[in-house]
Enzyme design. Structure first.
Site, PDB file in Angstrom:
ATOM      1  N   SER A 192       0.846  -1.193   0.000  1.00  8.93           N
ATOM      2  CA  SER A 192       0.000   0.000   0.000  1.00  8.93           C
ATOM      3  C   SER A 192       0.884   1.246   0.000  1.00  8.93           C
ATOM      4  O   SER A 192       2.110   1.156   0.114  1.00  8.93           O
ATOM      5  CB  SER A 192      -0.888   0.015   1.255  1.00  8.93           C
ATOM      6  OG  SER A 192      -0.092   0.209   2.425  1.00  8.93           O
ATOM      7  N   LYS A 193       0.254   2.406  -0.121  1.00  6.13           N
ATOM      8  CA  LYS A 193       1.013   3.659  -0.096  1.00  6.13           C
ATOM      9  C   LYS A 193       1.775   3.803   1.221  1.00  6.13           C
ATOM     10  O   LYS A 193       2.874   4.332   1.267  1.00  6.13           O
ATOM     11  CB  LYS A 193       0.074   4.850  -0.294  1.00  6.13           C
ATOM     12  CG  LYS A 193      -0.400   5.016  -1.721  1.00  6.13           C
ATOM     13  CD  LYS A 193      -1.186   6.295  -1.884  1.00  6.13           C
ATOM     14  CE  LYS A 193      -1.583   6.483  -3.352  1.00  6.13           C
ATOM     15  NZ  LYS A 193      -2.352   7.726  -3.549  1.00  6.13           N
ATOM     16  N   ARG A 194       1.167   3.337   2.281  1.00  4.01           N
ATOM     17  CA  ARG A 194       1.806   3.430   3.593  1.00  4.01           C
ATOM     18  C   ARG A 194       3.084   2.604   3.638  1.00  4.01           C
ATOM     19  O   ARG A 194       4.035   2.945   4.333  1.00  4.01           O
ATOM     20  CB  ARG A 194       0.818   2.947   4.666  1.00  4.01           C
ATOM     21  CG  ARG A 194       1.303   3.091   6.099  1.00  4.01           C
ATOM     22  CD  ARG A 194       0.182   2.755   7.052  1.00  4.01           C
ATOM     23  NE  ARG A 194      -0.405   1.450   6.765  1.00  4.01           N
ATOM     24  CZ  ARG A 194      -1.536   1.015   7.310  1.00  4.01           C
ATOM     25  NH1 ARG A 194      -2.214   1.786   8.131  1.00  4.01           N
ATOM     26  NH2 ARG A 194      -2.003  -0.189   7.017  1.00  4.01           N
TER      27      ARG A 194
END
Length: 463
Positions: free
Chosen positions: A238-240
């Site tokens: 994910s972006k995280r």
């Protein structure tokens, strides 16, 4: 000649999964002295973004993945796609389907109720009647009704899909715009692709594209479907976790060489080697060696690689790179010493910039915890005496070793441990306990600035 491509859609920024696919394709072409082409799949007019397109090109420029020939834009090739749609209609390999959305929805509900796989039932495949009024037809290609669609994936091995799994899929929508699998097959064929390397989320698009290839008499390329990048917990990145715009890595202070080295090892290896120059990657890479299983994103590994590349980047080049982070030391008379003293501790260019600013900017305040520990007992007296020694030895102090000799002198004369002078001196010079070696810091600052900071700290102790 080996010809590969990367074909992003400008509906979002280029993320590292896409960049890894591009890198694998680029290395395959360069290893074989072939061509690497860039195609922009911008047929989705509603979602296309000029900003995203520019960011994709910028990312390629930043990491240095040069492409051959001009960029191909699918949005400029609609007339070409229409020609091939008409060819398939004329040859009886495609047909107009007048099925409405309501009819298609009803069919799907019936199939789901019978626990069947939802698919178009071919009702207009051999239609010869009068077309219903008021319905703009879609164009469907005639997929094989029996047999097996087979291809050899360079990573996963032989793939066999029963022909019944592929229905007569749409190749042109009711407004005439062509669909993804149709235009991809045409473009890959006309651009002369020999090897198509892409994420394995495209694996089940391949049989449909093979149907198009066969219908148009095009040569089918070799396919390599690369397993996804997972986070450290084994879930989708994910972006995280790091699946962000590639240019964000530049903003965070990563070097392109480190990022490419990191990405090439996500799914490919050469013995136990971890560090690869771009030339080594070109010489050693073979898409057949790509791992079948998903790889795991590891930020610590990326930081380790980045630290390695920072340490091994020439100082003048680092000075140029640091300008993007608000640090201009290109004309600093102690540039070499300043960077040698700081780059050993930096994992990113942001950290390096902070280390340099810590040395070059006089502290306006002192870390409370550090100063409480450092500025106690005899600290004031020791600092005063050290400042006097520096003043007396002024003409003899140039190199870090010269300043170290003064430190040794005060330790010897006062019969104290090194920490008794080291801690208060470090806090005086930097405002905290962090930072580079004291010898290097003082040699960078010079006698006058070192004494000035000590005197300012002494005023703080007085208060």
């Amino acid at each position: 000649m080996t010809i590969t491509r990367f074909a992003p859609s400008p509906t979002g920024y280029l993320h590292i999964g896409g960049l890894r696919t591009a890198l694998f394709s680029w290395l395959t072409a360069r290893h074989n002295n072939g061509e690497f082409l860039l195609r922009i799949e911008d047929t989705d007019m509603a979602r296309n973004s000029q900003e995203a397109l520019e960011a994709i090109i910028k990312a390629f420029d930043w990491v240095g993945l040069n492409y051959d020939k001009e960029v191909v834009y699918q949005s400029q090739r609609f007339d070409l796609y229409k020609k091939y749609i008409q060819q398939l209609l004329d040859e009886g390999k495609a047909y107009k389907c007048y099925m409405t959305k309501e009819e298609l929805d009803a069919l799907r509900e019936e199939q789901m109720a019978r626990k069947e796989r939802t698919r178009y039932d071919g009702r207009y495949r051999d239609f010869c009647g009068t077309p219903p009024k008021g319905v703009d037809p879609v164009i469907r290609i005639k997929a094989p009704l029996k047999g097996v669609i087979s291809f050899v994936d360079g990573i996963k091995g032989e793939i066999n899909i029963d022909a019944t799994e592929v229905d007569d899929f749409i190749i042109a929508r009711s407004d005439g715009t062509p669909t993804y699998n149709f235009v991809v097959a045409i473009d890959d064929a006309l651009m002369g692709l020999t090897d198509v390397i892409r994420g394995d989320d495209h694996l089940y698009n391949t049989p449909k594209q093979i149907v198009v290839y066969n219908a148009l008499g095009f040569k089918i390329p070799k396919f390599y479907h690369v397993a996804m990048i997972n986070n450290e917990q084994g879930k989708k990145l994910s972006k995280r976790d790091g699946a962000t715009d590639v240019m964000e890595y530049k903003t965070q202070g990563f070097l392109p060489e480190a990022l490419l080295n990191f990405l090439v090892r996500l799914g490919w290896s050469h013995g136990d080697q971890e560090i690869f120059s771009l030339q080594e990657m070109i010489e050693l890479f073979d898409p057949k060696d790509i791992n079948k299983s998903a790889s795991s994103y590891n930020l610590d590994k990326l930081l380790w690689l980045n630290a390695h590349y920072i340490k091994n980047t020439p100082n003048k080049q680092l000075a140029t790179l640091l300008k993007d982070f608000g640090v201009d030391i290109a004309e600093h008379d102690k540039l070499e010493l300043l960077l040698d003293a700081t780059k050993e501790r930096a994992k990113t260019l942001v950290e390096l910039a902070n280390q340099i600013n810590l040395i070059l900017t006089p502290p306006n305040e002192y870390d409370a915890k550090a100063s409480k520990k450092a500025f106690k007992g005899e600290a004031k007296e020791i600092l005063q005496e050290f400042a006097s020694m520096l003043q007396n030895w002024d003409k003899e102090l140039h190199l870090p070793s010269d300043y170290h000799a003064v430190l040794e002198k005060i330790v010897e004369e006062k019969q104290i441990g090194f920490g008794k002078i080291g801690q208060p001196l470090r806090v005086s010079l930097l405002g905290s306990m962090t930072g580079s070696g004291l010898d290097e810091i003082m040699a960078i600052l010079g006698v006058e600035e070192t004494i000035s900071r000590i005197q300012k700290a002494l005023e703080n102790i007085t208060k």
